[in-house]
Motif scaffolding. Sequence first.
Motif, short mmCIF file in Angstrom:
data_model
loop_
_atom_site.label_atom_id
_atom_site.label_comp_id
_atom_site.label_asym_id
_atom_site.label_seq_id
_atom_site.Cartn_x
_atom_site.Cartn_y
_atom_site.Cartn_z
N ALA A 158 1.10 -1.06 0.13
CA ALA A 158 -0.14 -0.05 -0.04
C ALA A 158 0.92 1.32 -0.19
CB ALA A 158 -1.10 -0.02 1.12
N PRO B 292 -4.84 4.35 1.99
CA PRO B 292 -5.26 3.27 2.98
C PRO B 292 -6.24 2.15 2.27
CG PRO B 292 -6.41 5.54 3.38
CD PRO B 292 -5.55 5.64 2.26
N GLY B 293 -6.36 1.25 2.82
CA GLY B 293 -6.84 0.02 2.24
C GLY B 293 -8.39 0.25 2.61
N ASP B 294 -9.37 -0.85 1.89
CA ASP B 294 -10.77 -0.43 1.86
C ASP B 294 -11.32 -0.35 3.46
OD1 ASP B 294 -10.79 -1.00 -0.62
OD2 ASP B 294 -11.23 -3.05 -0.53
N LYS B 295 -12.03 0.61 3.53
CA LYS B 295 -12.56 0.90 5.05
C LYS B 295 -13.53 0.03 5.58
CE LYS B 295 -11.76 5.85 4.86
NZ LYS B 295 -12.29 7.24 4.82
N ARG C 144 -9.29 2.91 10.81
CA ARG C 144 -9.05 3.53 9.19
C ARG C 144 -8.87 2.45 8.32
NH1 ARG C 144 -4.35 7.33 7.67
NH2 ARG C 144 -5.23 8.40 9.34
N ASN C 145 -8.29 1.19 8.55
CA ASN C 145 -8.09 -0.16 7.82
C ASN C 145 -8.85 -1.11 8.58
OD1 ASN C 145 -7.66 -2.03 6.15
ND2 ASN C 145 -5.76 -1.02 5.18
N ARG D 128 -9.56 -4.16 7.85
CA ARG D 128 -8.78 -5.30 7.04
C ARG D 128 -7.56 -5.53 7.85
NH1 ARG D 128 -8.52 -6.36 0.88
NH2 ARG D 128 -10.76 -6.75 1.18
N ARG D 129 -6.88 -4.46 8.06
CA ARG D 129 -5.40 -4.51 8.82
C ARG D 129 -5.63 -4.77 10.19
NH1 ARG D 129 -2.52 0.33 7.14
NH2 ARG D 129 -3.49 1.46 9.07
N SER E 29 2.36 1.66 10.25
CA SER E 29 1.26 2.68 10.01
C SER E 29 1.72 4.01 10.52
CB SER E 29 -0.03 2.37 10.93
OG SER E 29 0.39 2.36 12.20
#
Length: 862
Positions: free
Chosen positions: A297, A406-409, A493-494, A496-497, A758
């Motif tokens: 990312a 950032p990745g998908d929320k 924020r993310n 998935r993470r 992060s």
Amino acid sequence: MSNTVLKTSRRNFVAHKGRMMLSAVAVLLSVAFVCGTLVFTDTMNTTFDKLFAVTSSDVTVGPKEAKDGEESPDRGRPEMLSGSALEQVRKAEGVKTAEGGVVSMSVTVVNSKNENMGSTTGAPTIAGNWSDNELKSMKITSGNAPRGPTEVMVDADTAEKHHLKLGDELRTIAITGDIRARISGIATFTVTNPGAAVVYFDTATSQQALLGSPGSFTHVNVTAKDGVTDEQLKQNIATAVGADTYKLQTAKEAADANRKDVGSFLNVMKYVMLGFAGIAFLVGIFLIFNTFSMLVAQRTREIGLMRAIGADSGQVLKSVVLEAFLLGIVGSVLGVGAGVGLAIGLMELMGSMGMHLSTDDLTIAWTTPVIGIFLGVVVTVVSAFVPARRAGKVSPMAALRESGTPGDKKAGAVRAVLGLVLTGIGGAGLFLATAAEEAGPGSLWLALGVVLTLIGFIVIGPLLAAGVVRILSGVVLRPFGSVGRLAERNALRNPRRTGATAAALMIGLALVACLSVVGSSMVASATEELDKSVGADYIVNSTTGQPVLPQAEQALRATPGLDHVTAYREVEAKVTAPDGTTDKEVGLGATDPTYAQDIRRKMVAGEHAAAYGKDSMSVGSEYATAHGIKLGDELTVAFTGGKTVKLKVAAITSDEGNLDKTMKYISTAVAEANVPADRMPRPFMLLATAKDGQSDAAAYKAVKAALAEYPQYKVLNQADYKQALKDQVGQLLNMVYGLLGLAIIVAVLGVVNTLALSVVERTREIGLMRAIGLSRRQLRRMIRLESVVIALFGALLGLGLGMGWGIGAQQLLALQGLKVLEIPWPTILGVFAASAFVGLFAALVPAFRAGRMNVLNAIASE
């Protein structure tokens, strides 16, 4: 272009070496645990192999009834050969020398202070005669060999551990009585002694003191003449004494038999430890996945530029996979070296506990580093494949967008549905396990439920993060004002993470919670069973599994203030039901009639006391139902080594409880009438009850005083017995928690790595927040709070999931009598609170680095 891909991968790996370090440590720890386990167990195997190879004579002659590695410990003495066997063997063709040996492991050795000189690791205490065969593995390094009944020789390891010296008195307690002798010599092992305590007497004393049979032996050690093979010698002896007269083993056969007994224990230990290493690898997958996901990312713009200048998606994919491969190689190679160090550390730890393992026997098979490196590389590459595939899909237009997007929320709809379905099916599996009426099908449902709920929670983690983190934040973060709200938004924020980071911690804590519930329920069930079923005041048994010796039993029976003493032993027999079905050899509980008072068994038919009448017995309800048995039916009982008789069923006991479940009872008198005296087993437990009106404290003190001379036995009242059960389960759980600690350490590294990356990802954002007034202290607090809420999220998922598993397991175990469910809330809440400290610890370094950022440089970063 392949060289360019390799150079790019190598450059990126070096450029991000700081970010890769924690992932490499995770690989290192997991590989080290695998390799350390393999080296440690291989070394133990080598140690025992050398010992067995050296101590085995060319041919060993033993009693026909003796089992490999056993000596009928329930009778307190080994099987014996008559003295004539030695003369018969000496006359066989090809025999160079033959000498009789005596060895017994049913002994206890104490010093002048009545302290047990035996091993504390479970290794046996061995007493025997000093002979030429012992010189293969030992040499006298101080004093001389024993020359009469007043002299004894001890091994050097035991002497050093217990500070024994020449002239000290030792008392050896055997079934034939006690023998007191002074140390005349100390012998040192020329091979590694794994931890057994060994004492030697002269042959005549050994025969009298250990066997109670002058002229008898436990075995004969035979040496072949030059040119005669072991197999030839074995055949010659068989011809001379009769093929089926004695048990004959060559050196290889004897060593293999001993190795088989030890190997089964070592294999269990090895596979258990490798199982925990597998858990650490599973947790490491999340760490590596998160690391590469975040790196990809953060390098979106860089990858887009590569695509813009001609790199295709396959080359980008290969570049990231090569980085993972390099990470796997570095971590695995270091892990192999650390594994050897771990094995040596385990050997030192075992040495401090009494099991001696020499580094001279350190065994590193070629397969060990190969397995370690292969596992480390494969796990790393597989973990990084999804992020690598995502990197390959980056378009050239991404070069025009801001890096570090950032990745998908929110987790995708497909992922959410899949996670819910898996969790639902897993939950149904756990429910079916609790509703199962048989253990076999229930175990399958439980296993399915555990696996699917675990996978389901991992898949659905991002969806749960969006909701659960908000709830946790409302309780934990909101009191910290705007800094708390910023920490909450960073965690959300993310999703998935956050979900993947929490999942790593979730796995270890789920196992902790599950085992805690099962362990507490086992203790609670056993305690309730004791309160309900045990009427005896005191329980006496051995700490080492030895039978109760006659002199100890007599001492207890002579204790004033006792109403009665009940001896509990098991006799082997084959039982044939009226329907003609014969079970394989089983143990019958042979007890005194007072056992019906000491243990309150629930009855299905008849009275328990009736089972102790002449030619009577009891059976369990499951056996009775299976074979259609009712009161008055006769069973044919063939006692092992004794008579075959018909016994009448006078009582049927309920198998609902867990105490003595399925046991069949007969009286001691019936056993003695049908089993030869020399094959009658000794009791393995005594139960005692104080007289009415007798002070419990006085009676307890009197019982302990009566058995004070026999430190191998424990005297427990009911409170002691409950505490002993609790301690045993607690020790087992602590060992398991220690092994799970590796997985939790890897999970903590994952939290550290996620936060560190992060921080890098939010460099410009942090610079802007600092520019508009956020202090260093507030910045560090924000990162610490973010870490705490992620750790608490993982702990909440793990503990909730683990309690579900534990409840399912307990309900299944209820079929075996463990009917009490107990949730160990202090442990669960303590682990949850400790997770907050884990989060604080994990955030120390990332928060410190964030606080040191130069504001202007951070704002100017791309």
